[in-house]
Design a protein around this motif. Structure first.
Motif, PDB file in Angstrom:
ATOM      1  N   MET A  27      -4.935   5.791   5.891  1.00 54.06           N
ATOM      2  CA  MET A  27      -5.902   5.489   4.839  1.00 54.06           C
ATOM      3  C   MET A  27      -7.129   4.887   5.501  1.00 54.06           C
ATOM      4  O   MET A  27      -7.125   4.551   6.682  1.00 54.06           O
ATOM      5  CB  MET A  27      -5.297   4.500   3.843  1.00 54.06           C
ATOM      6  N   ARG A  28      -8.202   4.772   4.752  1.00 49.42           N
ATOM      7  CA  ARG A  28      -9.380   4.083   5.256  1.00 49.42           C
ATOM      8  C   ARG A  28      -9.874   3.108   4.196  1.00 49.42           C
ATOM      9  O   ARG A  28      -9.694   3.321   2.993  1.00 49.42           O
ATOM     10  CB  ARG A  28     -10.474   5.064   5.657  1.00 49.42           C
ATOM     11  N   THR A  29     -10.461   2.026   4.668  1.00 50.87           N
ATOM     12  CA  THR A  29     -10.915   0.976   3.776  1.00 50.87           C
ATOM     13  C   THR A  29     -12.161   1.424   3.026  1.00 50.87           C
ATOM     14  O   THR A  29     -12.789   2.441   3.358  1.00 50.87           O
ATOM     15  CB  THR A  29     -11.238  -0.292   4.572  1.00 50.87           C
ATOM     16  N   GLY A  59      -5.391  -3.259  -2.389  1.00 53.26           N
ATOM     17  CA  GLY A  59      -5.605  -1.843  -2.654  1.00 53.26           C
ATOM     18  C   GLY A  59      -4.395  -1.115  -3.151  1.00 53.26           C
ATOM     19  O   GLY A  59      -3.270  -1.600  -3.122  1.00 53.26           O
ATOM     20  N   VAL A  60      -4.627   0.132  -3.632  1.00 54.92           N
ATOM     21  CA  VAL A  60      -3.579   1.072  -3.975  1.00 54.92           C
ATOM     22  C   VAL A  60      -3.887   2.358  -3.249  1.00 54.92           C
ATOM     23  O   VAL A  60      -4.942   2.528  -2.647  1.00 54.92           O
ATOM     24  CB  VAL A  60      -3.513   1.329  -5.496  1.00 54.92           C
ATOM     25  N   ASP A  61      -2.966   3.307  -3.290  1.00 52.57           N
ATOM     26  CA  ASP A  61      -3.193   4.546  -2.563  1.00 52.57           C
ATOM     27  C   ASP A  61      -4.104   5.476  -3.338  1.00 52.57           C
ATOM     28  O   ASP A  61      -4.526   5.190  -4.455  1.00 52.57           O
ATOM     29  CB  ASP A  61      -1.862   5.210  -2.210  1.00 52.57           C
ATOM     30  N   VAL A  93      -8.772   3.871   0.293  1.00 51.31           N
ATOM     31  CA  VAL A  93      -7.975   2.959  -0.514  1.00 51.31           C
ATOM     32  C   VAL A  93      -8.706   2.683  -1.820  1.00 51.31           C
ATOM     33  O   VAL A  93      -9.903   2.393  -1.826  1.00 51.31           O
ATOM     34  CB  VAL A  93      -7.734   1.636   0.237  1.00 51.31           C
ATOM     35  N   LYS A  94      -7.995   2.814  -2.940  1.00 49.10           N
ATOM     36  CA  LYS A  94      -8.573   2.457  -4.227  1.00 49.10           C
ATOM     37  C   LYS A  94      -8.233   1.004  -4.512  1.00 49.10           C
ATOM     38  O   LYS A  94      -7.076   0.620  -4.501  1.00 49.10           O
ATOM     39  CB  LYS A  94      -8.038   3.361  -5.328  1.00 49.10           C
ATOM     40  N   PHE A 131       0.828  -1.194   0.000  1.00 53.79           N
ATOM     41  CA  PHE A 131       0.000   0.000   0.000  1.00 53.79           C
ATOM     42  C   PHE A 131       0.870   1.254   0.000  1.00 53.79           C
ATOM     43  O   PHE A 131       1.269   1.742   1.041  1.00 53.79           O
ATOM     44  CB  PHE A 131      -0.932   0.053   1.218  1.00 53.79           C
ATOM     45  N   ASN A 132       1.210   1.777  -1.152  1.00 50.37           N
ATOM     46  CA  ASN A 132       1.978   3.018  -1.239  1.00 50.37           C
ATOM     47  C   ASN A 132       1.059   4.168  -0.874  1.00 50.37           C
ATOM     48  O   ASN A 132       0.361   4.724  -1.719  1.00 50.37           O
ATOM     49  CB  ASN A 132       2.515   3.210  -2.663  1.00 50.37           C
ATOM     50  N   PHE A 133       1.042   4.505   0.380  1.00 58.67           N
ATOM     51  CA  PHE A 133       0.161   5.566   0.845  1.00 58.67           C
ATOM     52  C   PHE A 133       0.631   6.911   0.302  1.00 58.67           C
ATOM     53  O   PHE A 133       1.815   7.130   0.051  1.00 58.67           O
ATOM     54  CB  PHE A 133       0.152   5.616   2.374  1.00 58.67           C
TER      55      PHE A 133
END
Length: 620
Positions: free
Chosen positions: A569-571, A604-606, A270-271, A240-242
């Protein structure tokens, strides 16, 4: 000689113990003469061939041979013929030596003293009486015959049977030698274990460095082909690259227990590269867990339903990013398994065994392959609620945290005293109960370290207890929260422990400097006790220990970067509270279970669109 002296001391000790004083005096007198020379072969041969025979001391020679004949005949009757042959040859050599030296008087003296006794023992001696006046006998017994006689006597004395009393000393020396070898092997084992732990620490550090290294862009015209699993594990810029939206106040969090808060609106969503949901439950989800390999998922709901999701094609998306669990099999447990508020735990070594703890004190072991309960256990009657189960990552054991009940209005208010039981997974019997003191508050969460030697336990009084599993004793503990602790986890480098309190505080505690907070966050906006009074919040760390996922009273759950300065981040949102969370053991995939009866898995991704699958990579 040392063995002989040790045996003599044993004899003296025994004779004194029994009061045989006369025998002891006779024993000491015999030792003073020591006719057998302590059974030292070289001294006995010198005595026979260098003293008694050359000096014609026939009396002493006969006494010595009589001593050996009695000694060996007593220990082994099979040696009597051999002893008789050697006895006869030595006496005949005495006669031959006397004839060669011209001492016929010594020959006549010998026969006069011992002739009658020799004739009674062996008739072959009669011909020797006739030979005393000639030299024929001395010519027959050559130098080769003497060397053969000397060698025979030496071999007999060397390889003769050792008395049992002398074996005691030999066995004592053997035991000492074995103990010394055991100590050396234990030292080597300790050194190898230390080296292994150092290598594991270096490996974890190397992995973190790899994940923190910016990825190189693939040059134009060149395309690298990756297997998708390698793509996820090795080609991620980070799990997850935030977004690098640093919160200026976050740097202060590393220094103590400060609680700079981000509003929920500042948590980017999160996308999803990939997601899938399971909608087989008909009531809120109480627990959801990945198996040891990550290929299976077990989930339970508060109505007692336990389901297995067998992810046969997990991470095999194909072109266009197909569903995450494209071909899954849903197995619902039979009604006999259904129990309210189940806690789940997979065997750490395989995906075949699932442990299910219930609020009525039951622990069921479900075999996934056989599709049946292989063992049905029960806690003691005074502790009917199973709050958590944890399997050792090394030994075939698991620990159950059970609690008594009391009248209350919420989840924690209903919990009474605690009991921690260690169970053997081969015999399915309790091994021991870990000590917690008198009337200890309920233990809500358990966590093993990587080698199963330490167990951390979190209690409703805010205490953290750490146990040494080899000794079965508590080695340390400290007050961590002013409220009950709902979840506890060992850090990835095994030097810290994470704890989540019902007040919403998350602390990372140092194990090297007890009581020191390495990192902290306050998630009270997500973990609101008033909105989750019937269940406990929990947290989960990813495989690298860099991302911390926490349950939430709202429809999305926060994901914090541990010891980082990036924003949280949030889900993706459910339609109900997030009641359970878990991370895949090796991949950047997490699970969320919700009060809306669904379980969701997500890669996910950021918020910026960057993630584990980079542009230019081929999915095969």
């Amino acid at each position: 000689m040392e063995k002989m002296k040790f045996a003599e001391e044993l004899v003296r000790e025994f004779l004194v113990f029994r009061g045989f004083t006369s025998t002891l005096q006779a024993f000491e007198k015999e030792l003073a003469t020591d006719i057998g020379k302590g059974f030292q072969v070289d001294k006995i041969l010198d005595l026979i061939f260098s003293v008694y025979i050359p000096k014609f001391e026939a009396d002493k020679l006969v006494d010595l041979l009589s001593f050996f004949r009695n000694c060996f005949s007593f220990s082994d009757s099979n040696l009597i013929p051999v002893i008789s042959k050697l006895d006869q040859s030595i006496l005949r050599y005495y006669i031959v030596n006397a004839l060669k030296c011209g001492r016929k008087d010594k020959v006549l003296e010998f026969f006069g003293a011992f002739g009658n006794d020799l004739l009674r023992r062996d008739d072959s001696w009669s011909s020797w009486f006739e030979s005393t006046f000639g030299s024929a006998v001395s010519r027959v017994f050559s130098e080769e015959w003497f060397r053969a006689l000397h060698l025979s006597i030496m071999n007999f004395l060397t390889y003769s049977r050792t008395p049992a009393l002398l074996k005691i000393s030999s066995e004592r020396d053997t035991v000492k030698h074995l103990k010394k070898e055991i100590n050396l092997l234990n030292l080597k084992l300790s050194q190898l274990q230390t080296l292994l732990e150092e290598k594991e620490a270096l490996l974890r550090l190397s992995r973190r460095r790899i994940y923190n290294t910016p990825s190189n862009v693939t040059p134009s015209g060149e395309r690298e082909s990756f297997q998708i699993r390698d793509n996820v594990v090795e080609s991620c810029e980070s799990r997850f690259n935030f977004n690098n939206h640093a919160d200026e106040g976050n740097s202060n969090m590393l220094q103590g227990s400060g609680s700079n808060l981000q509003s929920e609106e500042n948590f980017l969503e999160v996308k999803a590269v990939l997601q899938d949901s399971f909608l087989g439950h008909t009531s809120p989800i109480s627990c959801s867990r990945f198996s040891a390999s990550g290929d299976n998922i077990a989930s339970s709901s508060i109505d007692g339903t336990v389901s297995l999701i067998l992810c046969t094609n997990i991470m095999c998306y194909g072109e266009g990013y197909g569903p995450m669990i494209q071909q899954h099999q849903h197995r619902e447990m039979p009604p006999s398994i259904a129990e309210p508020r189940s806690c789940l735990e997979w065997d750490c070594k395989s995906d075949r065994l699932l442990l299910i703890g219930t609020s009525d004190g039951g622990i069921k072991a479900w075999n996934v392959d056989a599709k049946r309960v292989v063992c049905d256990l029960n806690s003691t009657e005074g502790y009917p609620s199973i709050l958590d189960l944890k399997c050792s990552p090394v030994e075939p054991i698991f620990v159950s945290a059970a609690a008594s009940r009391r009248e209350g209005t919420g989840y924690f208010d209903n919990l009474g005293c605690a009991s921690l039981t260690v169970w053997n997974m081969r015999t399915w019997k309790p091994m021991t109960v870990l000590p917690l003191g008198k009337d200890p508050p309920a233990v809500t969460s358990l966590s093993f370290n990587h080698n199963g030697k330490l167990l951390a336990a979190a209690a409703t009084d805010g205490m953290i207890h750490v146990f040494d599993m080899s000794a079965g004793q508590q080695v340390t503990g400290w007050p961590a929260h002013d409220s009950a602790i709902s979840s506890i986890r060992f850090g990835p480098d095994e030097t810290s422990i994470f704890s989540l309190g019902t007040d919403g505080n998350i602390f990372e505690w140092s194990l090297h400097n007890q009581g020191k907070i390495l990192w902290s966050r306050n998630c009270s906006r997500f973990c609101n006790p008033e909105n989750s009074s019937d269940w406990k919040h929990e947290m989960a760390l990813d495989a690298d220990g860099r991302r911390l996922l926490v349950t939430s009273s709202s429809t999305s759950a926060p994901i914090y970067q541990v010891r980082g300065q990036m924003s949280g981040m949030r889900t993706l949102s459910h339609s109900g509270s997030i009641t359970t969370v878990d991370w895949h053991p090796t991949l950047p995939i997490f699970l969320t279970g919700s009060a809306d009866h669904s379980v969701r898995g997500l890669l996910g991704v950021d918020g910026g669109g960057r993630g584990c699958v980079r542009e230019g990579d081929e999915l095969q």
